[in-house]
Design an enzyme around this catalytic site. Structure first.
Site, short mmCIF file in Angstrom:
data_model
loop_
_atom_site.label_atom_id
_atom_site.label_comp_id
_atom_site.label_asym_id
_atom_site.label_seq_id
_atom_site.Cartn_x
_atom_site.Cartn_y
_atom_site.Cartn_z
N ASP A 157 55.06 64.21 57.98
CA ASP A 157 55.03 63.43 56.74
C ASP A 157 54.19 62.19 57.03
O ASP A 157 53.96 61.83 58.19
CB ASP A 157 56.49 63.05 56.40
CG ASP A 157 56.59 61.92 55.41
OD1 ASP A 157 55.93 62.00 54.35
OD2 ASP A 157 57.32 60.95 55.71
N ASP A 202 54.07 58.76 54.73
CA ASP A 202 54.67 57.45 54.41
C ASP A 202 56.05 57.30 55.02
O ASP A 202 56.96 58.06 54.71
CB ASP A 202 54.72 57.27 52.89
CG ASP A 202 53.32 57.18 52.31
OD1 ASP A 202 52.99 57.97 51.42
OD2 ASP A 202 52.53 56.34 52.79
C1 XBP Z 1 55.70 58.97 49.92
C2 XBP Z 1 55.58 58.91 48.46
C3 XBP Z 1 54.27 58.51 47.85
C4 XBP Z 1 53.99 57.04 48.12
C5 XBP Z 1 53.02 56.48 47.12
O1 XBP Z 1 55.15 60.21 50.28
O2 XBP Z 1 56.53 59.25 47.76
O3 XBP Z 1 54.40 58.71 46.46
O4 XBP Z 1 55.23 56.33 47.95
O5 XBP Z 1 51.81 57.23 47.18
P1 XBP Z 1 55.50 60.88 51.74
P2 XBP Z 1 51.16 57.73 45.81
O6 XBP Z 1 56.73 60.17 52.29
O7 XBP Z 1 55.73 62.33 51.42
O8 XBP Z 1 54.27 60.63 52.56
O9 XBP Z 1 51.17 56.55 44.85
O10 XBP Z 1 49.76 58.19 46.17
O11 XBP Z 1 52.04 58.86 45.35
MG MG Z 2 57.96 59.72 53.89
#
Ligand code: XBP
Ligand code: MG
Length: 261
Positions: free
Chosen positions: A8, A10
């Protein structure tokens, strides 16, 4: 046999979410919207995966009277947010979380393949990788991101996309996640999950992870163990991960799902 690691982005590769929050606020200010998402509100909004979906949820719940006009502006708002996020990642030289670069290097040296499975938009992934890996040396064989998946996490779609791109079965990989939705997504795709809590997922239950730790650790800088499989020296290393994975019966072993403490 363990053939790939799937990460993953973020909260897992890097502590990005507060930059996402700041990027949203920059977009609101640039576009004259009197909105400000503080950390507490953003933590609540993060229950909605996907920035566009999160923004739509905020509009529907906080500004229902103007929802029609505001939804019409949402694509522009999110595009402005994505541009602001790229600037923030560069300004902050956002580093990878402890142990991420080390485990990626171990995996590459060990001949494993690497993938990303993320809800975030692809440009956001590219910005993070560009400041943490030399040009032309980005380590991921497959990047499955954002709207490429029909459904956002906790649906399994983005992890299934990553597995298809790698051309391997779920029993041949391990996923790394930081959030309950992410764990559920990877588990629904049949993947064992190693969970590393992040700043915005401190209150999340990590049920379903076979091991839950504060981070991957570094030699001499041990992580804090939370639940499940333990790691000598507080460091998640490839050799032990391969040994653990090899002990599974290989026929979709029912992993010891854990209840987080
Ligand atoms: C995390 C998310 C993303 C980010 C914002 O994704 O939910 O939506 O918060 O990015 P992950 P965007 O943990 O799966 O990496 O505004 O581009 O959606
Ligand atoms: Mg994440």
């Amino acid at each position: 046999m363990l053939r790939a690691l799937i990460f993953d982005v973020d909260g897992t590769l890097a502590e990005t979410e507060d930059l996402h929050r700041q990027a949203f606020n920059r977009a609101f200010a640039d576009l004259g919207l009197p909105w400000h998402w503080d950390p507490a509100l953003y933590a609540d909004l993060l229950t909605v995966m996907g920035g566009k979906e999160r923004l739509a949820h905020y509009i529907d719940t906080q500004h229902p009277a103007d929802a029609g006009a505001l939804h019409a502006r949402a694509p522009e708002i999110h595009a402005r947010k994505t541009a602001a996020y790229g600037a923030l990642v560069a300004e902050n030289r956002l580093p990878l979380r402890p142990g991420i670069a080390r485990l990626i290097a171990e995996a590459r040296a060990g001949g494993l393949r690497l993938a990303v499975a993320t809800t975030t938009s692809r440009p956001n992934v590219d910005h993070l990788l560009a400041i943490n890996f030399p040009p032309g040396d980005a380590p991921f064989d497959v990047i499955a991101a954002g709207d490429e998946a029909n459904r956002k996490k906790p649906a399994p779609d983005v992890f299934l996309l990553a597995l298809a791109g790698l051309g391997i079965a779920a029993s041949e990989a391990v996923a790394f996640e930081d959030s309950a939705a992410g764990i559920n997504s990877a588990r629904a795709a049949g993947l064992p999950v190693l969970a590393t809590r992040s700043a915005y997922t401190n209150s999340h239950r990590l049920d379903g992870a076979f091991s839950a730790v504060s981070d991957l650790g570094e030699p001499g800088r041990p992580h804090r163990h939370i639940a499940g499989l333990e790691w000598p020296g507080g460091v998640v290393d490839l050799a032990r991960l391969i040994r653990w994975h090899g002990a599974l019966d290989g026929q979709g072993a029912a992993l010891q799902a854990l209840t987080s403490r």
